[in-house]
Design an enzyme around this catalytic site. Structure first.
Site, PDB file in Angstrom:
ATOM      1  N   GLU A  46       1.250  -0.944   0.048  1.00  0.00           N
ATOM      2  CA  GLU A  46       0.204  -0.179   0.070  1.00  0.00           C
ATOM      3  C   GLU A  46       0.930   1.212  -0.210  1.00  0.00           C
ATOM      4  O   GLU A  46       0.358   2.189  -0.646  1.00  0.00           O
ATOM      5  CB  GLU A  46      -0.988  -0.302   0.823  1.00  0.00           C
ATOM      6  CG  GLU A  46      -1.733   0.973   1.446  1.00  0.00           C
ATOM      7  CD  GLU A  46      -2.346   1.264   2.928  1.00  0.00           C
ATOM      8  OE1 GLU A  46      -2.778   2.524   2.617  1.00  0.00           O
ATOM      9  OE2 GLU A  46      -2.454   0.854   3.413  1.00  0.00           O
ATOM     10  N   ASP A  50       0.896   3.991  -2.836  1.00  0.00           N
ATOM     11  CA  ASP A  50      -0.324   4.888  -3.007  1.00  0.00           C
ATOM     12  C   ASP A  50       1.379   6.019  -3.801  1.00  0.00           C
ATOM     13  O   ASP A  50       0.940   7.193  -4.539  1.00  0.00           O
ATOM     14  CB  ASP A  50      -0.171   5.926  -1.639  1.00  0.00           C
ATOM     15  CG  ASP A  50       0.325   7.342  -1.482  1.00  0.00           C
ATOM     16  OD1 ASP A  50      -1.324   7.877  -1.342  1.00  0.00           O
ATOM     17  OD2 ASP A  50       0.312   7.676  -0.217  1.00  0.00           O
ATOM     18  N   ASP A 119      -7.117   0.972   0.840  1.00  0.00           N
ATOM     19  CA  ASP A 119      -5.847   0.625   0.693  1.00  0.00           C
ATOM     20  C   ASP A 119      -5.457  -0.980   0.100  1.00  0.00           C
ATOM     21  O   ASP A 119      -4.199  -0.799  -0.539  1.00  0.00           O
ATOM     22  CB  ASP A 119      -5.183  -0.116   2.420  1.00  0.00           C
ATOM     23  CG  ASP A 119      -5.804   0.969   3.281  1.00  0.00           C
ATOM     24  OD1 ASP A 119      -5.712   2.360   3.195  1.00  0.00           O
ATOM     25  OD2 ASP A 119      -5.737   0.939   4.901  1.00  0.00           O
ATOM     26  N   GLU A 122      -4.024   0.461  -3.970  1.00  0.00           N
ATOM     27  CA  GLU A 122      -2.887   0.830  -3.139  1.00  0.00           C
ATOM     28  C   GLU A 122      -2.186   0.102  -3.798  1.00  0.00           C
ATOM     29  O   GLU A 122      -1.042   0.149  -4.136  1.00  0.00           O
ATOM     30  CB  GLU A 122      -3.027   2.146  -2.380  1.00  0.00           C
ATOM     31  CG  GLU A 122      -3.698   3.324  -2.984  1.00  0.00           C
ATOM     32  CD  GLU A 122      -3.426   4.226  -1.543  1.00  0.00           C
ATOM     33  OE1 GLU A 122      -4.080   5.562  -1.343  1.00  0.00           O
ATOM     34  OE2 GLU A 122      -2.964   3.720  -0.378  1.00  0.00           O
TER      35      GLU A 122
END
Length: 229
Positions: A46, A50, A119, A122
């Site tokens: 994650e 991101d 989450d 990502e």
């Protein structure tokens, strides 16, 4: 008899990437509640995803809106990469049945929690990056987030400000925001906040900061109630 691993081919097709290393996708779908130790959860993916998402979206909107100022591009970026939008992408991919959750998290509706879905989106992008490289990850991001570019362009104004002005115009008390959940590690937290206005049901928004979650909650309230900015 050992339990067979779920077939991920349909999920891969929806994501738009066939993984050479299927373990990466399974890792991206593993919540901390189901991991034997914290590094086995999707949190590291994650973190990577991101950053990959932010770069890919920035590239996409830079090309698509040549007349926008830096401030306008920044608002478009923030609207596209917020947890709420990522959760919508996870839902469109149908990740819910494939997520690996601990029993408690599963029983409390973890497969539908916006923060977790955001989450996982990502994390999957991070997994694609590791599996296929930057171009593969950008292709997935463009396919999933590209159709949303023009939708968010209609809502670039500060949602909290717009909602407060809407409430004031109707002589209502100012919106109130409260934290519903906070999860994730300190370096990459996830928040779910509710916005409450007397006489209306609350609306929930998710984000990587309280401010982002407040904006998402305000936007969700306005979308549900048909508030025009």
């Amino acid at each position: 008899m050992a339990r067979s691993k779920p077939d991920l081919s349909a999920l891969e097709e929806r994501i738009g990437h066939a993984f050479k290393d299927k373990a990466l996708l399974r890792w991206a779908l593993t919540h901390v509640s189901a991991a034997t130790q914290r590094p086995d959860s999707y949190e590291r993916l994650e973190f990577l995803g991101d950053r990959v998402l932010g770069l890919a979206v920035a590239h996409m909107i830079y090309e698509s809106f040549p007349g926008d100022s830096e401030g306008e591009l920044s608002r478009r970026l923030a609207a596209l990469v917020r947890k709420e939008t990522c959760a919508e992408v996870s839902e469109s991919w149908g990740v819910g049945p494939h997520m690996r959750l601990g029993e408690g998290e599963a029983q409390t509706g973890g497969r539908k929690k916006r923060a977790i879905l955001g989450d996982v989106c990502e994390a999957i992008i991070g997994a694609v990056f590791l599996d296929g490289g930057a171009l593969a990850a950008e292709a997935v991001v463009r396919a999933a987030f590209g159709p949303k570019m023009h939708d968010v362009g209609r809502s670039l104004r500060d949602a909290k400000t717009a909602l407060q002005e809407w409430a004031q115009a109707r002589r209502l008390a100012p919106p109130r925001y409260r934290v519903v959940t906070r999860s994730g590690p300190d370096h990459a937290p996830s928040f779910e906040l509710a916005v409450e206005i007397e006489g209306f049901d609350s609306a929930i928004g998710a984000g990587s900061s309280k401010r982002a979650a407040e904006q998402a909650a305000a936007a969700a309230f306005m979308a549900r109630e048909g508030v025009q900015e």
